[in-house]
Design a protein around this motif. Sequence first.
Motif, PDB file in Angstrom:
ATOM      1  N   GLY A  92      -5.535 -18.641 -30.282  1.00 23.85           N
ATOM      2  CA  GLY A  92      -6.734 -19.355 -30.686  1.00 23.85           C
ATOM      3  C   GLY A  92      -7.708 -19.491 -29.534  1.00 23.85           C
ATOM      4  N   PRO A  93      -8.854 -20.180 -29.751  1.00 18.81           N
ATOM      5  CA  PRO A  93      -9.853 -20.382 -28.702  1.00 18.81           C
ATOM      6  C   PRO A  93      -9.257 -21.018 -27.449  1.00 18.81           C
ATOM      7  N   TRP A  94      -9.793 -20.640 -26.301  1.00 17.57           N
ATOM      8  CA  TRP A  94      -9.321 -21.096 -24.988  1.00 17.57           C
ATOM      9  C   TRP A  94      -7.914 -20.578 -24.681  1.00 17.57           C
ATOM     10  N   GLY A  95      -7.522 -19.477 -25.334  1.00 18.58           N
ATOM     11  CA  GLY A  95      -6.184 -18.926 -25.146  1.00 18.58           C
ATOM     12  C   GLY A  95      -5.974 -18.300 -23.779  1.00 18.58           C
ATOM     13  N   ARG A  96      -4.723 -17.891 -23.536  1.00 19.11           N
ATOM     14  CA  ARG A  96      -4.352 -17.328 -22.240  1.00 19.11           C
ATOM     15  C   ARG A  96      -4.794 -15.875 -22.118  1.00 19.11           C
ATOM     16  N   PRO A  97      -5.384 -15.490 -20.975  1.00 21.99           N
ATOM     17  CA  PRO A  97      -5.826 -14.114 -20.780  1.00 21.99           C
ATOM     18  C   PRO A  97      -4.704 -13.085 -20.767  1.00 21.99           C
ATOM     19  N   ASP A  98      -3.456 -13.510 -20.553  1.00 18.45           N
ATOM     20  CA  ASP A  98      -2.357 -12.550 -20.538  1.00 18.45           C
ATOM     21  C   ASP A  98      -1.819 -12.254 -21.936  1.00 18.45           C
ATOM     22  N   MET A  99      -2.255 -13.014 -22.945  1.00 20.19           N
ATOM     23  CA  MET A  99      -1.770 -12.806 -24.301  1.00 20.19           C
ATOM     24  C   MET A  99      -2.505 -11.637 -24.967  1.00 20.19           C
ATOM     25  N   ALA A 100      -1.854 -11.048 -25.968  1.00 21.84           N
ATOM     26  CA  ALA A 100      -2.372  -9.818 -26.585  1.00 21.84           C
ATOM     27  C   ALA A 100      -3.777  -9.995 -27.144  1.00 21.84           C
ATOM     28  N   PHE A 148     -11.134 -17.142 -32.599  1.00 25.02           N
ATOM     29  CA  PHE A 148     -10.974 -16.797 -31.192  1.00 25.02           C
ATOM     30  C   PHE A 148     -12.109 -15.900 -30.720  1.00 25.02           C
ATOM     31  N   VAL A 149     -12.438 -14.883 -31.494  1.00 24.11           N
ATOM     32  CA  VAL A 149     -13.486 -13.944 -31.094  1.00 24.11           C
ATOM     33  C   VAL A 149     -14.825 -14.664 -30.963  1.00 24.11           C
ATOM     34  N   ALA A 150     -15.110 -15.590 -31.887  1.00 25.89           N
ATOM     35  CA  ALA A 150     -16.346 -16.365 -31.786  1.00 25.89           C
ATOM     36  C   ALA A 150     -16.374 -17.173 -30.497  1.00 25.89           C
ATOM     37  N   TRP A 151     -15.235 -17.800 -30.147  1.00 28.06           N
ATOM     38  CA  TRP A 151     -15.159 -18.538 -28.881  1.00 28.06           C
ATOM     39  C   TRP A 151     -15.338 -17.592 -27.702  1.00 28.06           C
ATOM     40  N   TYR A 152     -14.676 -16.441 -27.712  1.00 33.59           N
ATOM     41  CA  TYR A 152     -14.722 -15.501 -26.596  1.00 33.59           C
ATOM     42  C   TYR A 152     -16.157 -15.047 -26.345  1.00 33.59           C
ATOM     43  N   ARG A 153     -16.872 -14.707 -27.402  1.00 35.65           N
ATOM     44  CA  ARG A 153     -18.258 -14.268 -27.247  1.00 35.65           C
ATOM     45  C   ARG A 153     -19.118 -15.385 -26.654  1.00 35.65           C
ATOM     46  N   ASP A 154     -18.891 -16.598 -27.116  1.00 32.72           N
ATOM     47  CA  ASP A 154     -19.667 -17.728 -26.616  1.00 32.72           C
ATOM     48  C   ASP A 154     -19.336 -18.020 -25.154  1.00 32.72           C
ATOM     49  N   TYR A 155     -18.046 -18.024 -24.811  1.00 33.08           N
ATOM     50  CA  TYR A 155     -17.618 -18.364 -23.455  1.00 33.08           C
ATOM     51  C   TYR A 155     -18.129 -17.359 -22.436  1.00 33.08           C
TER      52      TYR A 155
END
Length: 335
Positions: free
Chosen positions: A184-192, A321-328
């Motif tokens: 989910g959002p704010w997830g770990r960068p090492d996860m798939a 998650f993708v929406a969060w990633y684009r925003d972050y």
Amino acid sequence: MRILVTGTAGFIGFHLARRLLRDGHEVTGIDGLTPYYDVTLKHRRHAMLRECARFTCNEFMLEDAQALNNAFTQCRPELVIHLAAQAGVRYSIENLDSYVSANLVGSYNVLEQVRQHGVPHFMIASTSSVYGANRELPFTESQRCDHPLSLYAATKKATEELAHSYSHIWKIPVTAFRFFTVYGPWGRPDMALFRFTASTLAGMPIDVYNHGRMERDFTYIDDLVEAVRLLSAKPPLRAGESDPGASPVAPYRVVNIGNSQPVSLMTFIRAIEKALGRPCICNYLPMQPGDMPRTWADCSALMALTGFRPATSVQDGVAAFVAWYRDYYGIPAIA
């Protein structure tokens, strides 16, 4: 309620602490801010939590017994949720020392403080990885977990056993919750999900192990947090309670937290492609050492205890998650 949470700069700890603060609790957070992945992300999470006056931030390693005692003494917790750990299945093959130090020594120090301060309920995070070589699916809490496939899983199972011993000897109510592939959002960068998203947006290939023939019981972060929140109000009060994960000799129980719906890795990748609006370039590889080919949670115990069962679909969770990633990272969506 006064609640102490370890690992509050981490993915799950951040989300859980934020929910507890929203519910009006006083939260004392502890995190060592280790450089296992981008520490900037951890600092951002802690900074967001600090915006609430009811959050007390402590940044030290759990191996520091004196600092831990000081935090417990100041907080006087009514509930302790121990999430801090060195995570990662593959990383444990190369860096075992960090797993022994964080997961074993750190957890021992936390348990000692729980015992000395008479905490009414101790909750400890475990993982589906402890099911290891079990072939009977879905995984149920009553199954034996004697054949871990990774050093990470072995240390997490050891912390379960350590907590059980404390529960038995000192009658400490303990809930160990085993979560299944949280994302989910704010997830770990090492996860798939994080790696696949970052690589695909950069036009780079993604490594797909076991040629994509894997399944995971993906669990959305908000569902996990809700399950933990509800379980926190259900401490095991006596030995031999009727749920499958209850100990016959201690006020201790194990509870699975998962979606109870295994999803193939390729279906997961298709959800990422849909959310990104572009295809993933797949580099198919053999199975990695320590990986489990399939996970599947039986969550009937969670349902019986709380009336709640995680249900967020992979499509909805990946899109969030993708929406969060684009925003972050300031990446605009494709028009």
